[in-house]
Enzyme design. Structure first.
Site, PDB file in Angstrom:
ATOM      1  N   TYR A   2      -1.594  -0.657  10.918  1.00 21.78           N
ATOM      2  CA  TYR A   2      -1.908  -1.288   9.619  1.00 21.78           C
ATOM      3  C   TYR A   2      -0.747  -1.089   8.642  1.00 21.78           C
ATOM      4  CZ  TYR A   2      -3.599  -1.482   4.836  1.00 21.78           C
ATOM      5  OH  TYR A   2      -3.697  -1.737   3.489  1.00 21.78           O
ATOM      6  N   LYS A  48       2.197  -3.773   6.706  1.00 23.09           N
ATOM      7  CA  LYS A  48       2.596  -3.836   5.283  1.00 23.09           C
ATOM      8  C   LYS A  48       4.105  -3.649   5.156  1.00 23.09           C
ATOM      9  CE  LYS A  48      -1.433  -4.462   3.455  1.00 23.09           C
ATOM     10  NZ  LYS A  48      -1.780  -5.740   2.847  1.00 23.09           N
ATOM     11  N   SER A 101       0.833  -1.201   0.000  1.00 22.30           N
ATOM     12  CA  SER A 101       0.000   0.000   0.000  1.00 22.30           C
ATOM     13  C   SER A 101       0.863   1.244   0.000  1.00 22.30           C
ATOM     14  CB  SER A 101      -0.859  -0.022   1.266  1.00 22.30           C
ATOM     15  OG  SER A 101      -1.462   1.222   1.460  1.00 22.30           O
TER      16      SER A 101
HETATM   17  P1  NAD Z   1     -11.030  -6.506   1.490  1.00 22.74           P
HETATM   18  O1  NAD Z   1     -11.230  -6.461   2.970  1.00 22.74           O
HETATM   19  O2  NAD Z   1     -12.195  -6.267   0.620  1.00 22.74           O
HETATM   20  O3  NAD Z   1     -10.361  -7.891   1.084  1.00 22.74           O
HETATM   21  C1  NAD Z   1      -9.488  -8.610   1.928  1.00 22.74           C
HETATM   22  C2  NAD Z   1     -10.004 -10.031   2.010  1.00 22.74           C
HETATM   23  O4  NAD Z   1      -9.141 -10.795   2.861  1.00 22.74           O
HETATM   24  C3  NAD Z   1     -11.406 -10.118   2.595  1.00 22.74           C
HETATM   25  O5  NAD Z   1     -12.208 -10.881   1.723  1.00 22.74           O
HETATM   26  C4  NAD Z   1     -11.210 -10.813   3.937  1.00 22.74           C
HETATM   27  O6  NAD Z   1     -12.331 -11.605   4.275  1.00 22.74           O
HETATM   28  C5  NAD Z   1      -9.947 -11.623   3.689  1.00 22.74           C
HETATM   29  N1  NAD Z   1      -9.138 -11.933   4.881  1.00 22.74           N
HETATM   30  C6  NAD Z   1      -8.695 -11.076   5.831  1.00 22.74           C
HETATM   31  N2  NAD Z   1      -7.977 -11.748   6.747  1.00 22.74           N
HETATM   32  C7  NAD Z   1      -7.947 -13.047   6.361  1.00 22.74           C
HETATM   33  C8  NAD Z   1      -7.359 -14.222   6.900  1.00 22.74           C
HETATM   34  N3  NAD Z   1      -6.668 -14.219   8.046  1.00 22.74           N
HETATM   35  N4  NAD Z   1      -7.520 -15.391   6.243  1.00 22.74           N
HETATM   36  C9  NAD Z   1      -8.234 -15.407   5.083  1.00 22.74           C
HETATM   37  N5  NAD Z   1      -8.830 -14.358   4.536  1.00 22.74           N
HETATM   38  C10 NAD Z   1      -8.677 -13.172   5.175  1.00 22.74           C
HETATM   39  O7  NAD Z   1      -9.866  -5.465   1.144  1.00 22.74           O
HETATM   40  P2  NAD Z   1      -9.337  -4.962  -0.265  1.00 22.74           P
HETATM   41  O8  NAD Z   1      -9.628  -3.508  -0.352  1.00 22.74           O
HETATM   42  O9  NAD Z   1      -9.778  -5.873  -1.344  1.00 22.74           O
HETATM   43  O10 NAD Z   1      -7.769  -5.097  -0.018  1.00 22.74           O
HETATM   44  C11 NAD Z   1      -7.036  -6.223  -0.479  1.00 22.74           C
HETATM   45  C12 NAD Z   1      -5.589  -6.039  -0.052  1.00 22.74           C
HETATM   46  O11 NAD Z   1      -5.084  -4.829  -0.601  1.00 22.74           O
HETATM   47  C13 NAD Z   1      -5.399  -5.944   1.455  1.00 22.74           C
HETATM   48  O12 NAD Z   1      -4.212  -6.627   1.800  1.00 22.74           O
HETATM   49  C14 NAD Z   1      -5.248  -4.458   1.683  1.00 22.74           C
HETATM   50  O13 NAD Z   1      -4.484  -4.180   2.835  1.00 22.74           O
HETATM   51  C15 NAD Z   1      -4.539  -4.017   0.423  1.00 22.74           C
HETATM   52  N6  NAD Z   1      -4.746  -2.602   0.073  1.00 22.74           N
HETATM   53  C16 NAD Z   1      -6.035  -2.115  -0.018  1.00 22.74           C
HETATM   54  C17 NAD Z   1      -6.236  -0.768  -0.309  1.00 22.74           C
HETATM   55  C18 NAD Z   1      -7.609  -0.187  -0.385  1.00 22.74           C
HETATM   56  O14 NAD Z   1      -7.760   1.036  -0.266  1.00 22.74           O
HETATM   57  N7  NAD Z   1      -8.659  -0.978  -0.618  1.00 22.74           N
HETATM   58  C19 NAD Z   1      -5.137   0.085  -0.532  1.00 22.74           C
HETATM   59  C20 NAD Z   1      -3.858  -0.459  -0.448  1.00 22.74           C
HETATM   60  C21 NAD Z   1      -3.677  -1.812  -0.136  1.00 22.74           C
HETATM   61  N1  UFG Z   2     -11.812  12.149   3.187  1.00 20.72           N
HETATM   62  C1  UFG Z   2     -12.777  13.088   3.521  1.00 20.72           C
HETATM   63  N2  UFG Z   2     -13.955  12.646   4.052  1.00 20.72           N
HETATM   64  C2  UFG Z   2     -14.213  11.307   4.232  1.00 20.72           C
HETATM   65  C3  UFG Z   2     -13.225  10.362   3.889  1.00 20.72           C
HETATM   66  C4  UFG Z   2     -12.023  10.826   3.383  1.00 20.72           C
HETATM   67  O1  UFG Z   2     -12.566  14.288   3.372  1.00 20.72           O
HETATM   68  O2  UFG Z   2     -15.307  10.966   4.724  1.00 20.72           O
HETATM   69  C5  UFG Z   2     -10.544  12.613   2.571  1.00 20.72           C
HETATM   70  C6  UFG Z   2      -9.297  12.256   3.346  1.00 20.72           C
HETATM   71  O3  UFG Z   2      -8.998  13.234   4.309  1.00 20.72           O
HETATM   72  C7  UFG Z   2      -8.276  12.177   2.218  1.00 20.72           C
HETATM   73  C8  UFG Z   2      -9.090  11.654   1.020  1.00 20.72           C
HETATM   74  O4  UFG Z   2     -10.441  11.955   1.322  1.00 20.72           O
HETATM   75  O5  UFG Z   2      -7.800  13.460   1.895  1.00 20.72           O
HETATM   76  C9  UFG Z   2      -8.961  10.161   0.804  1.00 20.72           C
HETATM   77  O6  UFG Z   2      -9.232   9.471   2.023  1.00 20.72           O
HETATM   78  P1  UFG Z   2      -9.431   7.884   2.059  1.00 20.72           P
HETATM   79  O7  UFG Z   2      -9.765   7.525   3.472  1.00 20.72           O
HETATM   80  O8  UFG Z   2     -10.381   7.463   0.994  1.00 20.72           O
HETATM   81  O9  UFG Z   2      -8.005   7.335   1.618  1.00 20.72           O
HETATM   82  P2  UFG Z   2      -6.569   7.466   2.312  1.00 20.72           P
HETATM   83  O10 UFG Z   2      -5.638   7.999   1.270  1.00 20.72           O
HETATM   84  O11 UFG Z   2      -6.635   8.187   3.581  1.00 20.72           O
HETATM   85  O12 UFG Z   2      -6.201   5.958   2.647  1.00 20.72           O
HETATM   86  C10 UFG Z   2      -6.524   4.853   1.787  1.00 20.72           C
HETATM   87  C11 UFG Z   2      -6.652   3.589   2.634  1.00 20.72           C
HETATM   88  C12 UFG Z   2      -5.312   3.240   3.192  1.00 20.72           C
HETATM   89  C13 UFG Z   2      -4.345   3.101   2.066  1.00 20.72           C
HETATM   90  C14 UFG Z   2      -4.269   4.382   1.282  1.00 20.72           C
HETATM   91  C15 UFG Z   2      -3.318   4.256   0.121  1.00 20.72           C
HETATM   92  O13 UFG Z   2      -7.583   3.791   3.688  1.00 20.72           O
HETATM   93  O14 UFG Z   2      -5.402   2.026   3.884  1.00 20.72           O
HETATM   94  O15 UFG Z   2      -5.548   4.713   0.797  1.00 20.72           O
HETATM   95  O16 UFG Z   2      -3.624   3.160  -0.649  1.00 20.72           O
HETATM   96  F1  UFG Z   2      -3.145   2.808   2.555  1.00 20.72           F
END
Ligand code: NAD
Ligand code: UFG
Length: 348
Positions: free
Chosen positions: A148, A152, A124
């Site tokens: 979190y 990572k 991430s």
């Molecule tokens: P998500 O929660 O939709 O998907 C994660 C999945 O992993 C879920 O289906 C959950 O049930 C499963 N899971 C969690 N712990 C588990 C375990 N111990 N055993 C088996 N399954 C398990 O999240 P996502 O947004 O699809 O994210 C996928 C990956 O990408 C994650 O590792 C997350 O940290 C990373 N990531 C997400 C974002 C984002 O903004 N969505 C940004 C950067 C990185």
């Molecule tokens: N924001 C608002 N109001 C809201 C939610 C968010 O103003 O209700 C703003 C935040 O302050 C930020 C932007 O919208 O400026 C984006 O916020 P998000 O929460 O959507 O995303 P972040 O960049 O804070 O973080 C997300 C995930 C992290 C991940 C990161 C980079 O939550 O886990 O993107 O991938 F690491």
């Protein structure tokens, strides 16, 4: 290839599973469904007319996981499974370290045990912390600012050590920026439980009338309109990045790290306007205080992914909002209330 996808029922996992199937790969999904439902996989089977082998499995169940590997004979693993809520990670740090770090150790042990050495890992942009030296390159300093993010960063370090210890490993670390949007069919998408933490799903629920208004977390940043800037990336572009990374790894070993972003930042106000335009709905908002720990500006330099993988994001903010809205409108309560009765995904 025969590919094991951990966390494949979740948001990014489900879109990547669909893309892997369409690319002709065989897919086995394990997921403990802590943050997802199996309906996503059923819908992917409908969309692709291909079978997904699904096993409900927790990464912390080492014996169970090993039996999946012993039967599976996988060529590669794509590892999405993890907990991802920043705020929750601060109140439940042990759960996050156990689930994400110990879960990944179990996975790597099983891979090693069964001689599977090709891995794509979901990292991430959070590993860059609140660095304001944008655009962020893969060489920007890593300084995750919450438990979190540290899970990572720690997993990335474990993967570096593993790669250094055994030249058979081929590992791609993908640092996602802000994944949004949904498959253009509107059949699969992000289904957050409770109040969404992230901007796009929150805005989508306001557009749908499920919530009154968006609170903008601060409009006094040093940006053009004062609101935070992020690099939003369409989840289908992100999914394509996984295929590109797998293709890159097939003839290679070593560890590689790529930013997956568009290289373009959008402010909160721009996102709200784009979503209002895409949905044709008003999006009321108010300005509140800054959210602690938020960077003012974060966007990727995605050059390395293009140079090495030939991958780049194609969809713009308008497309992201249109597809996000397509999913939200067709599934106002997420999967729960709209699930039809498709045959269950096949079981191992
Ligand atoms: P998500 O929660 O939709 O998907 C994660 C999945 O992993 C879920 O289906 C959950 O049930 C499963 N899971 C969690 N712990 C588990 C375990 N111990 N055993 C088996 N399954 C398990 O999240 P996502 O947004 O699809 O994210 C996928 C990956 O990408 C994650 O590792 C997350 O940290 C990373 N990531 C997400 C974002 C984002 O903004 N969505 C940004 C950067 C990185
Ligand atoms: N924001 C608002 N109001 C809201 C939610 C968010 O103003 O209700 C703003 C935040 O302050 C930020 C932007 O919208 O400026 C984006 O916020 P998000 O929460 O959507 O995303 P972040 O960049 O804070 O973080 C997300 C995930 C992290 C991940 C990161 C980079 O939550 O886990 O993107 O991938 F690491």
């Amino acid at each position: 290839m025969k590919i094991l996808v951990t966390g494949g029922a979740g948001f990014i996992g489900s879109h990547t599973v669909l893309t892997l199937l369409e690319a002709g790969h065989e897919v086995v999904v394990i997921d403990n469904l802590v943050n997802s439902v199996v309906d996503s996989l059923e819908r992917i089977e409908e969309l692709t007319e291909k079978k997904i082998m699904f096993k409900e499995m927790d990464l912390l169940d080492y014996e169970g996981l090993l039996s999946v590997f012993a039967e599976g004979r996988f060529d590669s693993v794509v590892h999405f499974a993890g907990l991802k809520a920043v705020g929750e990670s601060a109140t439940e740090p042990l759960r996050y370290y156990r689930n994400n770090v110990a879960g990944t150790l179990n996975l790597l042990d099983c891979m090693q045990e069964t001689a599977v050495h090709r891995l794509v890992f979901s990292s991430s942009a959070t590993v860059y912390g609140a660095s304001e030296a944008v655009p962020l390159t893969e060489d920007s300093p890593l300084e995750a600012m919450n438990p979190y993010g540290r899970t990572k960063q720690q997993i990335e370090e474990i993967l570096s050590d593993l790669s250094a210890s055994d030249p058979r490993w081929g590992i791609a670390v993908l640092r996602y920026f802000n994944p949004v949007g949904a498959h253009e069919s509107g059949r699969i998408g992000e289904d957050p439980k409770g109040i969404p933490n992230n901007l796009l799903p929150y805005v989508a629920q306001v557009a749908a009338g499920r919530r009154d208004k968006v609170t903008i977390f601060g409009d006094d940043y040093m940006t053009e309109d004062g609101t935070g800037i992020r690099d939003y990336i369409h989840v289908m572009d992100l999914a394509a990045g996984h295929i590109a990374a797998l293709d890159f790894l097939v003839p290679r070993t070593g560890i590689f790290r790529w930013n997956l972003g568009t290289g373009r930042g959008s402010s909160v106000i721009e996102v709200i306007s784009a979503f209002a335009e895409a949905s044709g709905r008003p999006i009321p908002y108010e300005v509140g205080p800054r959210r602690p720990g938020d960077a003012a500006v974060s966007y990727a330099d995605p050059t390395a992914a293009f140079t090495d993988l030939g991958w780049r994001a194609h969809r713009n903010l308008s497309q992201m909002c249109t597809d996000h809205w397509g999913w939200q409108e067709a599934n106002p309560e997420g999967y729960a209330k709209t699930a039809d009765h498709a045959p269950p995904a096949s079981c191992l």
